[in-house]
Design a protein around this motif. Structure first.
Motif, PDB file in Angstrom:
ATOM      1  N   GLU A 180      67.805   4.926-132.590  1.00 50.72           N
ATOM      2  CA  GLU A 180      67.164   4.607-131.110  1.00 50.72           C
ATOM      3  C   GLU A 180      65.719   5.458-131.194  1.00 50.72           C
ATOM      4  O   GLU A 180      64.728   4.831-130.738  1.00 50.72           O
ATOM      5  CB  GLU A 180      67.234   3.813-129.664  1.00 50.72           C
ATOM      6  CG  GLU A 180      68.209   4.438-128.906  1.00 50.72           C
ATOM      7  CD  GLU A 180      69.383   5.034-128.708  1.00 50.72           C
ATOM      8  OE1 GLU A 180      69.770   5.330-127.845  1.00 50.72           O
ATOM      9  OE2 GLU A 180      69.784   4.681-129.668  1.00 50.72           O
ATOM     10  N   ASN A 181      65.825   6.629-130.817  1.00 53.51           N
ATOM     11  CA  ASN A 181      65.032   7.661-130.839  1.00 53.51           C
ATOM     12  C   ASN A 181      64.457   7.897-132.062  1.00 53.51           C
ATOM     13  O   ASN A 181      63.186   8.448-131.586  1.00 53.51           O
ATOM     14  CB  ASN A 181      65.032   8.648-129.947  1.00 53.51           C
ATOM     15  CG  ASN A 181      65.652   7.844-128.081  1.00 53.51           C
ATOM     16  OD1 ASN A 181      65.030   6.714-127.801  1.00 53.51           O
ATOM     17  ND2 ASN A 181      66.492   8.192-127.934  1.00 53.51           N
ATOM     18  N   ASN A 182      64.789   7.592-133.167  1.00 52.91           N
ATOM     19  CA  ASN A 182      63.712   7.500-134.237  1.00 52.91           C
ATOM     20  C   ASN A 182      64.661   9.492-134.864  1.00 52.91           C
ATOM     21  O   ASN A 182      63.597  10.215-135.745  1.00 52.91           O
ATOM     22  CB  ASN A 182      62.322   7.950-134.145  1.00 52.91           C
ATOM     23  CG  ASN A 182      62.086   6.760-135.056  1.00 52.91           C
ATOM     24  OD1 ASN A 182      63.009   5.554-135.469  1.00 52.91           O
ATOM     25  ND2 ASN A 182      60.920   6.407-134.930  1.00 52.91           N
TER      26      ASN A 182
ATOM     27  N   ASN B 210      69.214  -6.046-140.339  1.00 49.95           N
ATOM     28  CA  ASN B 210      68.881  -7.568-140.334  1.00 49.95           C
ATOM     29  C   ASN B 210      70.027  -9.043-140.734  1.00 49.95           C
ATOM     30  O   ASN B 210      69.516  -9.291-141.964  1.00 49.95           O
ATOM     31  CB  ASN B 210      67.315  -7.656-140.504  1.00 49.95           C
ATOM     32  CG  ASN B 210      66.120  -7.066-139.857  1.00 49.95           C
ATOM     33  OD1 ASN B 210      66.387  -6.520-139.165  1.00 49.95           O
ATOM     34  ND2 ASN B 210      65.396  -6.438-141.124  1.00 49.95           N
TER      35      ASN B 210
ATOM     36  N   ASP C 207      64.435   1.802-139.180  1.00 55.45           N
ATOM     37  CA  ASP C 207      63.617   2.811-138.677  1.00 55.45           C
ATOM     38  C   ASP C 207      64.053   0.956-137.989  1.00 55.45           C
ATOM     39  O   ASP C 207      62.577  -0.123-137.946  1.00 55.45           O
ATOM     40  CB  ASP C 207      62.631   3.181-137.971  1.00 55.45           C
ATOM     41  CG  ASP C 207      61.599   2.767-137.268  1.00 55.45           C
ATOM     42  OD1 ASP C 207      62.140   2.664-135.596  1.00 55.45           O
ATOM     43  OD2 ASP C 207      60.554   2.937-137.470  1.00 55.45           O
ATOM     44  N   ARG C 208      65.004   0.610-136.516  1.00 59.69           N
ATOM     45  CA  ARG C 208      65.140  -1.363-136.694  1.00 59.69           C
ATOM     46  C   ARG C 208      63.810  -1.279-135.718  1.00 59.69           C
ATOM     47  O   ARG C 208      62.537  -1.888-135.423  1.00 59.69           O
ATOM     48  CB  ARG C 208      66.299  -1.132-135.704  1.00 59.69           C
ATOM     49  CG  ARG C 208      67.105  -1.206-136.656  1.00 59.69           C
ATOM     50  CD  ARG C 208      68.753  -1.857-135.864  1.00 59.69           C
ATOM     51  NE  ARG C 208      69.882  -1.436-136.990  1.00 59.69           N
ATOM     52  CZ  ARG C 208      70.339  -0.623-137.649  1.00 59.69           C
ATOM     53  NH1 ARG C 208      69.740   0.382-137.282  1.00 59.69           N
ATOM     54  NH2 ARG C 208      71.185  -0.671-138.349  1.00 59.69           N
ATOM     55  N   GLN C 209      62.739   0.135-134.828  1.00 56.45           N
ATOM     56  CA  GLN C 209      61.543  -0.431-133.599  1.00 56.45           C
ATOM     57  C   GLN C 209      60.500  -0.548-134.823  1.00 56.45           C
ATOM     58  O   GLN C 209      60.013  -1.474-134.718  1.00 56.45           O
ATOM     59  CB  GLN C 209      61.600   1.088-132.416  1.00 56.45           C
ATOM     60  CG  GLN C 209      63.135   0.737-131.847  1.00 56.45           C
ATOM     61  CD  GLN C 209      62.407   1.979-131.062  1.00 56.45           C
ATOM     62  OE1 GLN C 209      62.046   2.961-131.010  1.00 56.45           O
ATOM     63  NE2 GLN C 209      63.125   2.142-129.491  1.00 56.45           N
ATOM     64  N   GLY C 210      60.185   0.318-135.518  1.00 54.85           N
ATOM     65  CA  GLY C 210      59.300   0.410-136.489  1.00 54.85           C
ATOM     66  C   GLY C 210      58.926  -0.742-137.713  1.00 54.85           C
ATOM     67  O   GLY C 210      58.346  -0.794-138.750  1.00 54.85           O
ATOM     68  N   ASP C 211      60.527  -1.522-137.777  1.00 50.66           N
ATOM     69  CA  ASP C 211      60.378  -1.614-139.316  1.00 50.66           C
ATOM     70  C   ASP C 211      60.516  -1.042-140.375  1.00 50.66           C
ATOM     71  O   ASP C 211      59.217  -1.172-141.106  1.00 50.66           O
ATOM     72  CB  ASP C 211      59.894  -3.163-138.979  1.00 50.66           C
ATOM     73  CG  ASP C 211      60.988  -4.160-140.165  1.00 50.66           C
ATOM     74  OD1 ASP C 211      62.013  -4.118-140.117  1.00 50.66           O
ATOM     75  OD2 ASP C 211      59.697  -5.107-140.611  1.00 50.66           O
TER      76      ASP C 211
END
Length: 352
Positions: A142-144, A279, A328-332
């Motif tokens: 989650e922190n890349n 996803n 990268d889930r946060q940045g898609d």
């Protein structure tokens, strides 16, 4: 004509005629032929050849994978609707009851999904990647921070297998441990504060503390003979073993609790390798090919195919293949790399 040759020809014709009659009298499926490929949702006619010595019968019971489809008292073909059929080989049977006896005929169909969507790619950015990393598993937290599992070439020239934490922007290795020489590192995934890493043929997986890389557990494989790729959907681990099968592992015990076979519109797809859960779908490298397939983990059907041919111009052979997917889930953002590649690519999919 030579009398001996003539007699031989007559005898051969007689034997052939008897064999034909014997075949015609056998209770069997005329349609479909065994191995017929059927797209999901198509209707299939089930037509039988009845024994010539049976002039009447009590009933015929049609079934697929042991589940009764229809009961008939006549020889009219039955129509099978495959709308809800599972992908893969489905066994068809027909039981003929007559005079207190039972005869059984078998066939099978191979149910496949519709053709997948096809994608090419656009490179958004490139980042340095360790050209000595024989990449087998790749995943962002989650922190890349990028976590990577590496194997080693058969020549051993690139050292031991390893587990790494990497700064993806500059390729710097922030943390690393090497595996014992007897282990070949394979796929990895993250689950909370744990890292789970597979080995190839040693039939053992390792569990580490994500922060310290201290090994806190290990587990043995079940039916799957090898470890290739691994991902986590939040409820279970999904594991590949180089075949067309994906195994589902308990998130706490790592025991295999089921599996599903992977199919496209032509049949089973072998050599499923490194995995990433994105996803609700499983993205998977196909071994020795510059292709990523997008799999529905509920059905095993391939819904998409990403053609990445030419993305890494310095590729040489199968020891230099595409084999790393990270999301990268946060940045898609979708990232890919390969074995001994000097680049990590951020790519965007382009539907054809």
């Amino acid at each position: 004509m030579n009398k001996f040759i003539y007699c031989s020809m007559v005898l051969f014709a007689f034997i052939a005629s008897c064999n034909t009659q014997k075949q015609a009298s056998k209770f069997r499926f005329a349609i479909p032929e065994a191995g017929t490929v059927v797209k999901i949702g198509e209707s299939v006619s089930l037509k039988l050849v009845f024994p010539t010595e049976v002039s009447s019968f009590d009933s015929v019971v049609y079934a697929m994978d042991g589940e009764v489809l229809a009961r008939r008292t006549d020889s009219i073909p039955v129509t099978l609707d495959t709308e809800k059929a599972a992908f893969g080989s489905r066994t068809l049977s027909a039981k003929l009851y007559h005079g207190g006896e039972e005869q059984v005929a078998y066939s099978n169909i191979v149910v496949v999904p519709p053709p997948p969507k096809h994608y090419s790619f656009k490179v958004i950015n490139e980042y340095p990647h360790d050209p000595k990393a024989y990449t087998q598993g790749l995943e962002f937290d989650e922190n890349n921070a990028l976590y990577e599992s590496t194997g080693y070439e058969s020549s051993g020239q690139n050292g031991k297998s390893s587990l790494r934490k990497v700064n993806y922007q500059n390729g710097e290795i922030l943390q690393r441990i090497d595996l014992d020489e007897r282990y070949f590192g394979e796929g990895l995934t993250l689950a909370g504060d744990k890292i789970v890493q597979l080995t190839w043929r040693e039939k053992v997986g390792f569990v580490y503390n994500k922060n310290t890389f201290a090994k806190i557990g290990e587990f043995s494989y079940g039916q799957s003979p090898e470890g290739w790729g691994l991902c986590y959907d939040g409820k279970r681990f999904i594991k590949s073993d180089g075949t067309s099968r994906l195994y589902f592992l308990n998130k706490d015990t790592y025991a295999e609790e089921g599996f599903i076979d992977v199919y496209n519109d032509k049949g089973p797809v072998d050599s499923i390798n490194e995995l990433e859960y994105i996803n609700g779908k499983v993205y998977a490298n196909v071994y020795t090919k510059d292709i990523i397939v997008i799999i529905d983990p509920q059905t095993g059907g391939i819904e998409g195919e990403i053609n990445l041919i030419g993305i890494y111009p310095d590729k040489k052979d199968f020891n230099n293949e595409l084999n790393g997917i990270a999301y990268d889930r946060q940045g898609d953002r979708l990232f890919i790399t390969g074995k001994l590649w000097s680049k990590l690519y951020h790519i965007e999919l382009v539907e054809r």
